[in-house]
Write a protein that holds these residues in place. Structure first.
Motif, PDB file in Angstrom:
ATOM      1  N   HIS B 131     -86.258 -78.645  77.704  1.00  0.00           N
ATOM      2  CA  HIS B 131     -85.265 -79.531  78.326  1.00  0.00           C
ATOM      3  C   HIS B 131     -83.984 -78.828  78.769  1.00  0.00           C
ATOM      4  O   HIS B 131     -82.982 -79.471  79.080  1.00  0.00           O
ATOM      5  N   CYS B 348     -81.269 -85.448  73.872  1.00  0.00           N
ATOM      6  CA  CYS B 348     -80.541 -84.740  74.932  1.00  0.00           C
ATOM      7  C   CYS B 348     -80.618 -85.468  76.266  1.00  0.00           C
ATOM      8  O   CYS B 348     -79.907 -85.130  77.193  1.00  0.00           O
ATOM      9  N   CYS B 409     -81.396 -83.738  67.023  1.00  0.00           N
ATOM     10  CA  CYS B 409     -82.530 -84.223  67.824  1.00  0.00           C
ATOM     11  C   CYS B 409     -83.176 -85.452  67.189  1.00  0.00           C
ATOM     12  O   CYS B 409     -83.706 -86.314  67.871  1.00  0.00           O
ATOM     13  N   CYS B 412     -86.175 -87.994  68.265  1.00  0.00           N
ATOM     14  CA  CYS B 412     -86.746 -87.582  69.545  1.00  0.00           C
ATOM     15  C   CYS B 412     -88.054 -86.839  69.310  1.00  0.00           C
ATOM     16  O   CYS B 412     -89.012 -87.011  70.042  1.00  0.00           O
ATOM     17  N   ASN B 431     -87.162 -88.666  75.815  1.00  0.00           N
ATOM     18  CA  ASN B 431     -87.801 -88.249  77.065  1.00  0.00           C
ATOM     19  C   ASN B 431     -89.319 -88.112  77.013  1.00  0.00           C
ATOM     20  O   ASN B 431     -89.957 -87.885  78.022  1.00  0.00           O
TER      21      ASN B 431
HETATM   22  S1  SF4 Z   1     -86.140 -82.308  70.511  1.00  0.00           S
HETATM   23 FE1  SF4 Z   1     -85.534 -83.953  71.887  1.00  0.00          FE
HETATM   24  S2  SF4 Z   1     -83.320 -84.010  71.740  1.00  0.00           S
HETATM   25 FE2  SF4 Z   1     -83.962 -82.069  70.902  1.00  0.00          FE
HETATM   26  S3  SF4 Z   1     -83.830 -80.649  72.617  1.00  0.00           S
HETATM   27 FE3  SF4 Z   1     -85.961 -81.374  72.524  1.00  0.00          FE
HETATM   28  S4  SF4 Z   1     -86.006 -83.125  73.874  1.00  0.00           S
HETATM   29 FE4  SF4 Z   1     -83.866 -82.712  73.450  1.00  0.00          FE
END
Ligand code: SF4
Lengths: 214, 471
Positions: B131, B348, B409, B412, B431
């Motif tokens: 990401h 994120c 995080c 997520c 996401n």
């Molecule tokens: S785990 Fe989720 S919040 Fe953390 S960097 Fe990856 S997509 Fe982003």
């Protein structure tokens, strides 16, 4: 990376096709923060009779007597012989890490999965593609009463099995150069150190805010 | 001189050398580091006796594994603790600046980079995390890398790359009230598919993008990776420059003047050619809810779960059937009749201050519905948390029955203790709705922060515009 020099080693015949990266190093071992130390868990599910978890004392676990690496003939093997599509599955770089940590320096198969093939060179492991018939022949030679010893000469691109004819093999010239010189990608990029420094000096003039701590 | 795309400009600015076959050596300005993908890279340095080329170009923070409550008691999960401690130790050994777990500046790497001004327009930005595309919102070339490449960047400050094909997505019209950047990007992925951008660098353009805040632009670029693309990009404008001005690590004084002048050239020239062009009309986009196990499996909130029987492509139909079975959904169910039992506001994609404001505006004066067993709000950084508390958002959430957590995080990807149990159904602002992403057997529906709050207070997916009219 160490330079890849001519060596003589024992061939371990792993008579399976489609050996995937999860078989090479099962996922429970990926939680490690290291890239060394995977050797004792290489082929964990095949090699031991119990279920392996990180942190176990591997010397006390029951070995699977039928698995090739547990056969006394192949104890010190450094050349792995396998069938088609070796290294398929997830892209984990832990697979070549586990093979080299165990002591393998060469894997021979009729074909390899793409990402594994690339990852191997990055980690000093030489994958050699040979025609199926040649692989068959090597399986026969290495499965006898005594293990097969073979010399791997990368510079001349040939294998010299004890008591057999030399076997030529192909390798990408650039990758061969990297292995022989002990250059990993990082080593290669560092050959351009002067250019990187020159770029930095130029950039520092143009865009100094990229270099200050702000 | 021919017209250039923004990607061309960024590429040329960072090209150290190139081979005859077009392989380039690209200089990396900023390297974001977290605890999960870095340990083997540091060990590689150690084994080869190398030092980081430019430790000050990196910034590290633990985010994936950190607990979101009870931090004063340390980390209970031993594996998480080892990874976080390894990061601390590696940063100390190699001289890499780090915002440790209890630093107020700690947070999700992709939130803190821009927040601190550590990511600036015109930079190349990498992180061992897909990401990383988020940072393209600032007009920087940003992409995720693997562990070997993390080590490569640490050791050489460069990466070996080939130039990617380009794609421009132009979004015309205007987003309706209550329709957010998240709805926009979900609708885009629904339209082009999760393989729609494969290998491309996507530049977003058009009035709608220009009218988005930086937070919104980051949401769009963040999810670019879900369309299979390598990176997302948005040209620099006043919004970008206003966002960067005054950030802790942004240039100041005379240097700012020079930087600003340079940044103003960071957009595609008129007439620049892209390998692919897509146009999207924003005016017909309504709030979106995913119903399946891939971000492209998305429907408008006033729509229904699709019926695989009506899908002509047998492979797609089979994929839909499998997704519906996993999600426990029947074809043709109205989206608005799907009940939720968990709500996650964070990640994120959507854990910046504007996201929390949007969710709080819906939660204000309401209560989390009876059937919702857990509603989490996890700010993207310690500073977002502090700002939200200064605005009283924490009170609004807590009074409504949400849990107010520490940054990371979290749910997520459910690497820490925050996770779904099998069969749990979650409205999530993250996401990825892949099988098991938020916990084994968990069912994830991706939505915007306002839509997540609406689901929390009504106990089912609700068109947030109805609640906004009431208020
Ligand atoms: S785990 Fe989720 S919040 Fe953390 S960097 Fe990856 S997509 Fe982003």
């Amino acid at each position: 990376m160490d330079k890849f020099e001519t060596f003589t080693g024992v061939v371990a015949p792993l008579d399976r096709a489609n050996v995937d990266t999860d078989a090479i190093i099962p996922k429970q071992f990926l939680k490690s923060i290291k890239r060394t130390g995977f050797g004792p868990n290489l082929f964990d599910e095949w090699r031991y009779l119990d279920h392996g978890e990180p942190g176990m004392d591997n010397s006390r676990r029951p070995l699977n007597p039928d698995f090739v690496l547990n056969d006394p003939r192949y104890r010190d093997a450094s050349i792995l012989l396998a069938r088609d599509n070796f290294g398929c599955g997830s892209s984990r770089e832990h697979a070549p890490w586990a093979l080299t940590d165990y002591g393998f320096r060469v894997v021979i198969a009729p074909s390899f999965a793409d990402i594994f093939f690339n990852n191997s060179f990055k980690n000093g492991l030489l994958p050699i593609v040979l025609p199926s018939e040649t692989v068959d022949r090597l399986f026969r030679m290495s499965s006898g009463e005594h293990a097969l010893e073979m010399t791997v000469d990368l510079a001349d691109q040939r294998l010299l099995p004890a008591g057999g004819e030399p076997i030529p093999f192909d390798v990408d010239p650039f990758r061969k150069h990297c292995l022989l010189e002990g250059l990993d990608d990082i080593g290669l990029t560092l050959q351009h150190e002067q250019e990187i420094r020159a770029y930095e000096a130029r950039r520092r003039e143009q865009a100094p805010w990229l270099f200050g701590s702000g | 001189m021919s017209a250039k795309t923004l990607y061309d400009k960024l590429w040329e600015d960072h090209l150290v050398r190139s081979d005859e076959d077009g392989t380039g050596l690209i200089y990396i300005d900023r390297h974001l580091v977290h605890e999960v993908t870095s340990p083997q890279a540091f060990e590689g340095l150690r084994l080869s006796g190398r030092r980081p080329w430019r430790p000050d170009a990196a910034i590290a923070t633990p985010d994936h594994n950190v607990p979101t409550s009870g931090r004063d008691q340390g980390i209970r999960d031993p594996i998480a603790r080892i990874q976080v401690e390894a990061l601390d130790r590696n940063c100390e050994t190699f001289g890499i600046p780090e915002f440790g777990m209890n630093d107020v500046r700690q947070g999700i790497v992709h939130v803190i980079g821009p927040e601190q001004g550590l990511v600036l327009p015109g930079m190349t930005v990498v992180c061992g995390d897909s990401h990383t595309s988020t940072h393209g919102a600032l007009g920087s070339l940003a992409f995720g890398i693997g562990t070997s490449e993390v080590e490569h960047v640490l050791a050489t400050q460069c990466l070996i790359q080939k130039k990617s094909p380009t794609m421009r997505i132009t979004i015309d019209g205007e987003l309706g009230p209550g329709v957010t950047a998240k709805d926009l990007v979900l609708a885009i992925i629904g339209e082009i598919g999760t393989a729609g951008g494969t290998g491309h660098v996507i530049e977003y353009a058009g009035e709608v993008i220009r009218s988005l805040s930086m937070e919104g632009r980051m949401t769009v670029c963040n999810m670019t990776i879900e369309a299979g693309a390598r990176a997302g990009l948005i040209g620099v404008d006043e919004t970008t420059i206003d966002y960067v001005r005054g950030r802790p690590h942004a240039p100041a004084g005379e240097l700012w003047e020079r930087a600003e002048a340079d940044w103003r050239r960071l957009h595609s020239d008129p007439g620049a050619r892209f390998d692919r062009e897509v146009r999207i009309d924003a005016s017909r986009i309504v709030p979106q809810v995913t119903w399946g196990t891939s971000p492209e499996m998305v429907a408008p909130v006033d729509g229904r779960v699709p019926d695989p029987a009506r899908e002509s492509d047998p492979v797609r139909a089979e994929g839909m059937r499998r997704a519906l079975a996993y999600m426990g959904l029947e074809p043709d169910t109205p989206i608005g009749e799907i009940p939720v039992d968990h709500v996650f506001i964070g990640s994120c994609t959507n854990a910046r201050i504007e996201d929390l404001r949007a969710a709080a505006a819906v939660a204000r004066g309401r209560r989390v519905a009876e059937g919702v067993r857990q509603a989490l709000v996890v700010p993207g950084s310690g500073l977002v948390k502090r700002q939200a508390e200064a605005e009283g958002l924490d009170r609004i959430f807590i009074e409504a029955g949400f849990e107010w957590r520490d940054p990371g995080c979290s749910m997520c990807l459910a690497m820490n203790a925050d996770r779904l149990a099998p069969g749990d159904r979650c409205a999530s602002t993250s996401n990825r709705n892949f099988e098991g992403r938020q916990g084994k057997g968990g069912r994830t529906h991706l939505v915007s922060p306002a839509m997540a709050a609406a689901a929390a207070v009504t106990g089912r997916f609700t068109d947030v515009r109805e609640l906004q009219e009431e208020a």
